[in-house]
Design a protein around this motif. Structure first.
Motif, mmCIF file in Angstrom:
data_model
loop_
_atom_site.group_PDB
_atom_site.id
_atom_site.type_symbol
_atom_site.label_atom_id
_atom_site.label_comp_id
_atom_site.label_asym_id
_atom_site.label_seq_id
_atom_site.Cartn_x
_atom_site.Cartn_y
_atom_site.Cartn_z
ATOM 1 N N TRP A 21 70.184 -5.272 3.012
ATOM 2 C CA TRP A 21 70.132 -6.609 3.631
ATOM 3 C C TRP A 21 68.737 -6.865 4.212
ATOM 4 O O TRP A 21 68.210 -7.981 4.104
ATOM 5 N N LEU A 22 68.126 -5.859 4.819
ATOM 6 C CA LEU A 22 66.763 -6.008 5.328
ATOM 7 C C LEU A 22 65.782 -6.280 4.183
ATOM 8 O O LEU A 22 64.952 -7.192 4.265
ATOM 9 N N VAL A 23 65.905 -5.517 3.127
ATOM 10 C CA VAL A 23 65.033 -5.707 1.960
ATOM 11 C C VAL A 23 65.244 -7.096 1.368
ATOM 12 O O VAL A 23 64.285 -7.803 1.045
ATOM 13 N N GLN A 24 66.511 -7.506 1.255
ATOM 14 C CA GLN A 24 66.828 -8.790 0.625
ATOM 15 C C GLN A 24 66.343 -9.990 1.436
ATOM 16 O O GLN A 24 65.822 -10.949 0.887
ATOM 17 N N LEU A 25 66.538 -9.936 2.731
ATOM 18 C CA LEU A 25 66.221 -11.102 3.566
ATOM 19 C C LEU A 25 64.800 -11.098 4.133
ATOM 20 O O LEU A 25 64.284 -12.166 4.477
ATOM 21 N N VAL A 26 64.174 -9.917 4.219
ATOM 22 C CA VAL A 26 62.853 -9.840 4.843
ATOM 23 C C VAL A 26 61.794 -9.333 3.865
ATOM 24 O O VAL A 26 60.818 -10.023 3.577
ATOM 25 N N SER A 32 55.724 -12.259 -1.912
ATOM 26 C CA SER A 32 54.946 -13.396 -2.413
ATOM 27 C C SER A 32 53.874 -13.840 -1.423
ATOM 28 O O SER A 32 53.009 -14.645 -1.765
ATOM 29 N N GLU A 33 53.904 -13.336 -0.197
ATOM 30 C CA GLU A 33 52.905 -13.690 0.817
ATOM 31 C C GLU A 33 51.698 -12.755 0.812
ATOM 32 O O GLU A 33 50.711 -13.020 1.490
ATOM 33 N N LEU A 118 63.013 -10.483 -8.788
ATOM 34 C CA LEU A 118 63.349 -9.340 -7.936
ATOM 35 C C LEU A 118 64.257 -9.778 -6.790
ATOM 36 O O LEU A 118 65.278 -9.141 -6.515
ATOM 37 N N VAL A 119 63.897 -10.887 -6.147
ATOM 38 C CA VAL A 119 64.696 -11.387 -5.022
ATOM 39 C C VAL A 119 66.068 -11.846 -5.512
ATOM 40 O O VAL A 119 67.099 -11.477 -4.941
#
Length: 145
Positions: A21-26, A32-33, A118-119
């Motif tokens: 969940w951390l990887v997915q949302l953050v 991309s930044e 990926l996301v």
């Protein structure tokens, strides 16, 4: 032995669920930044650093989920353990067939299509780990009664 297997599966699955969940949302959305000039190094460091964190937990989850099929704790139905093993196997398949190839694409530099893929595709693993967490929590609840 079944209780130890359940505790290992519970701990590793809950760890991976929180991490995904951390990887997915953050983490993945922030890829991309990263500036294109720094992306290659950043991505290489991500891969180098995340591997030793996820590999032992994923392995512990898979082995303990398999063990629970062979030796389910008292009070837990075998079909629930089997469902957990199937979901754990599915996370490995999606990781190997989808996420790893996308990371290989990103290893050569920033690719906006690969980043978006990926996301988006990582939602599959996020859901799978969340489902497995629910299964293992249900098994723990049944085993404690």
């Amino acid at each position: 032995m079944p209780v130890l297997l359940l505790l290992v599966c519970l701990g590793s699955t809950l760890f991976m669920t929180g991490l995904i969940w951390l990887v997915q949302l953050v983490h993945y959305p922030l890829l991309s930044e990263v500036s294109p000039g720094a992306f290659g190094r950043y991505h290489a460091e991500h891969v180098r650093r995340i591997g030793p964190i996820v590999a032992p937990a994923m392995l512990a989850e898979l082995i303990s989920a398999g063990g629970l099929v062979v030796a389910p704790p008292s009070g837990t139905p075998n079909w629930l353990a089997l469902a957990g093993l199937i979901v754990a196997i599915m996370t490995w398949v999606v990781t190997a067939m989808v996420q790893v190839p996308l990371h290989h694409r990103l290893a050569s530099g920033f690719d906006p299509v690969a980043c978006r893929s990926l996301v988006r595709s990582n939602w599959i693993r996020t859901v799978l780990w969340s489902v497995h967490a629910g299964i293992v929590l249900a098994m723990a609840s049944l085993a404690m009664n």
